[in-house]
Enzyme design. Structure first.
Site, PDB file in Angstrom:
ATOM      1  N   GLN A  92      -5.711  -6.965 -18.143  1.00 53.76           N
ATOM      2  CA  GLN A  92      -6.199  -8.685 -17.700  1.00 53.76           C
ATOM      3  C   GLN A  92      -7.611  -8.603 -17.533  1.00 53.76           C
ATOM      4  OE1 GLN A  92      -2.800 -10.761 -15.570  1.00 53.76           O
ATOM      5  NE2 GLN A  92      -2.733  -8.681 -14.886  1.00 53.76           N
TER       6      GLN A  92
ATOM      7  N   ASN B 270       0.740  -0.655  -6.792  1.00 57.42           N
ATOM      8  CA  ASN B 270      -0.177  -2.057  -6.166  1.00 57.42           C
ATOM      9  C   ASN B 270      -0.502  -1.471  -4.792  1.00 57.42           C
ATOM     10  OD1 ASN B 270      -1.277  -4.475  -7.353  1.00 57.42           O
ATOM     11  ND2 ASN B 270      -0.404  -5.444  -5.540  1.00 57.42           N
TER      12      ASN B 270
ATOM     13  N   VAL C  20     -11.635  -8.292 -17.425  1.00 50.80           N
ATOM     14  CA  VAL C  20     -12.723  -8.619 -18.542  1.00 50.80           C
ATOM     15  C   VAL C  20     -13.960  -7.684 -18.700  1.00 50.80           C
ATOM     16  CG1 VAL C  20     -12.078 -11.044 -18.787  1.00 50.80           C
ATOM     17  CG2 VAL C  20     -13.653 -10.496 -17.243  1.00 50.80           C
TER      18      VAL C  20
ATOM     19  N   HIS D   1      -7.139 -10.563 -21.727  1.00 53.87           N
ATOM     20  CA  HIS D   1      -8.251 -12.011 -21.349  1.00 53.87           C
ATOM     21  C   HIS D   1      -9.574 -11.742 -21.812  1.00 53.87           C
ATOM     22  CE1 HIS D   1      -5.202 -12.897 -17.823  1.00 53.87           C
ATOM     23  NE2 HIS D   1      -4.663 -13.176 -19.005  1.00 53.87           N
TER      24      HIS D   1
ATOM     25  N   THR E 207      -2.035  -5.824 -10.120  1.00 56.47           N
ATOM     26  CA  THR E 207      -2.043  -7.232 -10.580  1.00 56.47           C
ATOM     27  C   THR E 207      -1.021  -8.176  -9.959  1.00 56.47           C
ATOM     28  OG1 THR E 207      -1.713  -8.881 -12.395  1.00 56.47           O
ATOM     29  CG2 THR E 207      -0.497  -6.731 -12.586  1.00 56.47           C
TER      30      THR E 207
ATOM     31  N   TYR F 281     -21.008 -16.520 -15.314  1.00 55.52           N
ATOM     32  CA  TYR F 281     -20.848 -15.394 -15.980  1.00 55.52           C
ATOM     33  C   TYR F 281     -21.831 -14.230 -16.044  1.00 55.52           C
ATOM     34  CZ  TYR F 281     -16.156 -17.353 -16.532  1.00 55.52           C
ATOM     35  OH  TYR F 281     -15.096 -18.143 -16.319  1.00 55.52           O
TER      36      TYR F 281
ATOM     37  N   ALA G 116      -5.286   2.052  -5.733  1.00 54.06           N
ATOM     38  CA  ALA G 116      -5.141   2.653  -6.823  1.00 54.06           C
ATOM     39  C   ALA G 116      -5.760   3.849  -7.249  1.00 54.06           C
ATOM     40  CB  ALA G 116      -5.871   1.311  -8.006  1.00 54.06           C
TER      41      ALA G 116
ATOM     42  N   GLU H 172       0.042  -3.592  -2.185  1.00 54.45           N
ATOM     43  CA  GLU H 172       1.243  -4.247  -1.531  1.00 54.45           C
ATOM     44  C   GLU H 172       2.025  -4.935  -2.699  1.00 54.45           C
ATOM     45  OE1 GLU H 172      -1.368  -7.008   0.673  1.00 54.45           O
ATOM     46  OE2 GLU H 172      -1.691  -8.274  -1.119  1.00 54.45           O
TER      47      GLU H 172
ATOM     48  N   CYS I 150     -18.418 -17.623 -30.304  1.00 52.41           N
ATOM     49  CA  CYS I 150     -19.299 -18.714 -30.675  1.00 52.41           C
ATOM     50  C   CYS I 150     -17.998 -19.775 -30.838  1.00 52.41           C
ATOM     51  CB  CYS I 150     -19.966 -18.715 -32.097  1.00 52.41           C
ATOM     52  SG  CYS I 150     -20.351 -20.111 -32.548  1.00 52.41           S
TER      53      CYS I 150
HETATM   54  P1  OAD Z   1      -5.365 -10.928  -8.511  1.00 45.73           P
HETATM   55  O1  OAD Z   1      -6.488 -11.072  -7.599  1.00 45.73           O
HETATM   56  O2  OAD Z   1      -4.504 -12.080  -8.691  1.00 45.73           O
HETATM   57  O3  OAD Z   1      -4.465  -9.597  -7.822  1.00 45.73           O
HETATM   58  C1  OAD Z   1      -5.040  -8.529  -7.599  1.00 45.73           C
HETATM   59  C2  OAD Z   1      -3.969  -7.556  -7.110  1.00 45.73           C
HETATM   60  O4  OAD Z   1      -4.494  -6.515  -7.001  1.00 45.73           O
HETATM   61  C3  OAD Z   1      -3.277  -7.888  -5.825  1.00 45.73           C
HETATM   62  O5  OAD Z   1      -1.837  -7.947  -5.873  1.00 45.73           O
HETATM   63  C4  OAD Z   1      -4.073  -6.979  -4.703  1.00 45.73           C
HETATM   64  O6  OAD Z   1      -2.813  -6.543  -3.618  1.00 45.73           O
HETATM   65  C5  OAD Z   1      -3.989  -5.789  -5.574  1.00 45.73           C
HETATM   66  N1  OAD Z   1      -5.274  -4.827  -5.182  1.00 45.73           N
HETATM   67  C6  OAD Z   1      -6.251  -5.086  -4.401  1.00 45.73           C
HETATM   68  N2  OAD Z   1      -6.960  -4.074  -4.331  1.00 45.73           N
HETATM   69  C7  OAD Z   1      -6.264  -2.983  -4.873  1.00 45.73           C
HETATM   70  C8  OAD Z   1      -6.645  -1.558  -4.786  1.00 45.73           C
HETATM   71  N3  OAD Z   1      -7.478  -0.953  -4.332  1.00 45.73           N
HETATM   72  N4  OAD Z   1      -5.638  -0.832  -5.408  1.00 45.73           N
HETATM   73  C9  OAD Z   1      -4.548  -1.177  -5.888  1.00 45.73           C
HETATM   74  N5  OAD Z   1      -4.161  -2.987  -5.861  1.00 45.73           N
HETATM   75  C10 OAD Z   1      -4.956  -3.425  -5.493  1.00 45.73           C
HETATM   76  O7  OAD Z   1      -5.824 -10.413 -10.194  1.00 45.73           O
HETATM   77  P2  OAD Z   1      -5.049 -10.453 -11.251  1.00 45.73           P
HETATM   78  O8  OAD Z   1      -3.558 -10.070 -11.151  1.00 45.73           O
HETATM   79  O9  OAD Z   1      -5.770  -9.365 -12.259  1.00 45.73           O
HETATM   80  O10 OAD Z   1      -7.411 -14.340 -15.404  1.00 45.73           O
HETATM   81  O11 OAD Z   1      -5.074 -11.860 -11.969  1.00 45.73           O
HETATM   82  C11 OAD Z   1      -4.762 -12.027 -13.134  1.00 45.73           C
HETATM   83  C12 OAD Z   1      -5.684 -12.986 -13.634  1.00 45.73           C
HETATM   84  O12 OAD Z   1      -5.948 -14.094 -12.722  1.00 45.73           O
HETATM   85  C13 OAD Z   1      -6.995 -12.463 -13.978  1.00 45.73           C
HETATM   86  O13 OAD Z   1      -7.069 -11.784 -15.175  1.00 45.73           O
HETATM   87  C14 OAD Z   1      -7.790 -13.742 -14.301  1.00 45.73           C
HETATM   88  C15 OAD Z   1      -7.465 -14.450 -13.026  1.00 45.73           C
HETATM   89  O14 OAD Z   1      -7.516 -15.904 -13.015  1.00 45.73           O
HETATM   90  C16 OAD Z   1      -8.319 -15.073 -16.221  1.00 45.73           C
HETATM   91  O15 OAD Z   1      -9.500 -15.483 -15.873  1.00 45.73           O
HETATM   92  C17 OAD Z   1      -7.731 -15.755 -17.315  1.00 45.73           C
END
Ligand code: OAD
Length: 239
Positions: free
Chosen positions: A90, A207, A92, A114, A182, A55, A225, A209, A122
């Site tokens: 979502q 998104n 961080v 998240h 997402t 981290y 985006a 895709e 802590c």
């Molecule tokens: P993901 O990596 O699962 O998904 C990212 C999404 O963003 C995908 O659908 C891509 O197609 C899209 N993407 C990529 N580049 C992009 C761009 N330039 N413009 C628009 N879209 C784009 O990430 P999250 O859905 O955020 O949780 O993942 C959800 C959670 O899984 C995170 O918060 C994290 C992870 O494990 C924890 O750590 C608890």
């Protein structure tokens, strides 16, 4: 009290063009590092030094990144419609915050469900505070109880995301749900579109895709985006 009209869920895709990697795309974080080694309470208990160092590296990446036009567009939307737009992220990272999301309005209009990488938690007493540039190590002390149990204030797998009640209340009263960048792979966030649909409110996906839950949305726009989010915001604002 009336709630927000628009609830926006954001994920890693909105920060991708700021140089922060996503999780599940080709080359994404969870394709390189097994999440069970760095993103569970069990991993932290087994090897805190390894987890904390992971981290530290991510924290440096976030500090070096800048908000992109998508973050700025959402902040503009919030500023133009005070109290009407709730951003639930979502992510961080702090890029929504630095773009000025919820600035001047209620800071609670931005929910980090998240957690936040730049804050510490802590594990002994639950105290939370802003973390500076120094590395977090197993010897770092809680600024409240002085226990050497410091961890990043991020939600790990097996832990409950933050502010779920507020999010549920907001979805209950909103008239639009928009999901940005997402994959729809992680619950409970992945279930928000179903909750919105069950309430009969409009749902839109922005998104790169189609996501895993793409067929759940009433409408979708696909592209980076930094392009499709400002265009959508301009439409909402009638520009
Ligand atoms: P993901 O990596 O699962 O998904 C990212 C999404 O963003 C995908 O659908 C891509 O197609 C899209 N993407 C990529 N580049 C992009 C761009 N330039 N413009 C628009 N879209 C784009 O990430 P999250 O859905 O955020 O949780 O993942 C959800 C959670 O899984 C995170 O918060 C994290 C992870 O494990 C924890 O750590 C608890």
């Amino acid at each position: 009290m009336s709630g927000p009209e628009i609830v926006i869920l954001t994920g890693a895709g909105i920060s991708a063009e700021s140089g922060l990697g996503t999780f599940r795309d080709v080359g994404g974080l969870w394709t390189r590092v097994p999440l069970e080694k760095v993103a569970t309470p069990e991993a932290y208990a087994a090897d805190p030094a390894f987890v904390l160092e992971f981290y530290d590296v991510r924290r440096e990446g976030v500090r070096a990144a800048e908000p992109n036009p998508a973050h700025h567009a959402l902040a503009k939307l919030q500023a133009s419609r005070p109290g009407e737009v709730l951003i639930v992220t979502q992510n961080v990272d702090d890029l929504h915050d630095r773009a000025g999301a919820a600035a001047g309005a209620d800071p609670a209009d931005l929910i980090h469900m998240h957690g936040e990488l730049l804050r510490a938690l802590c594990a002994a007493c639950g105290h939370r505070w802003d973390w500076g540039p120094e590395p977090m190590t197993p010897k770092s002390l809680c600024e409240g109880c002085r226990a050497a149990s410091v961890r990043p204030d991020v939600v790990w797998f097996g832990e409950m995301p933050y502010h779920m009640e507020r999010i549920a209340d907001a979805l209950e009263g909103a008239s639009r749900f928009v999901s940005i960048g997402t994959s729809g792979a992680v619950y409970p966030a992945a279930g928000f579109v179903a909750e919105a649909k069950a309430r009969g409110i409009g749902t839109l996906e922005l998104n790169l895709e189609p996501s895993e839950g793409a067929e759940m949305f009433d409408a979708a726009r696909h592209g980076p985006a930094s392009e499709i989010v400002p265009a959508w915001v301009d439409e909402v604002l009638g520009r």
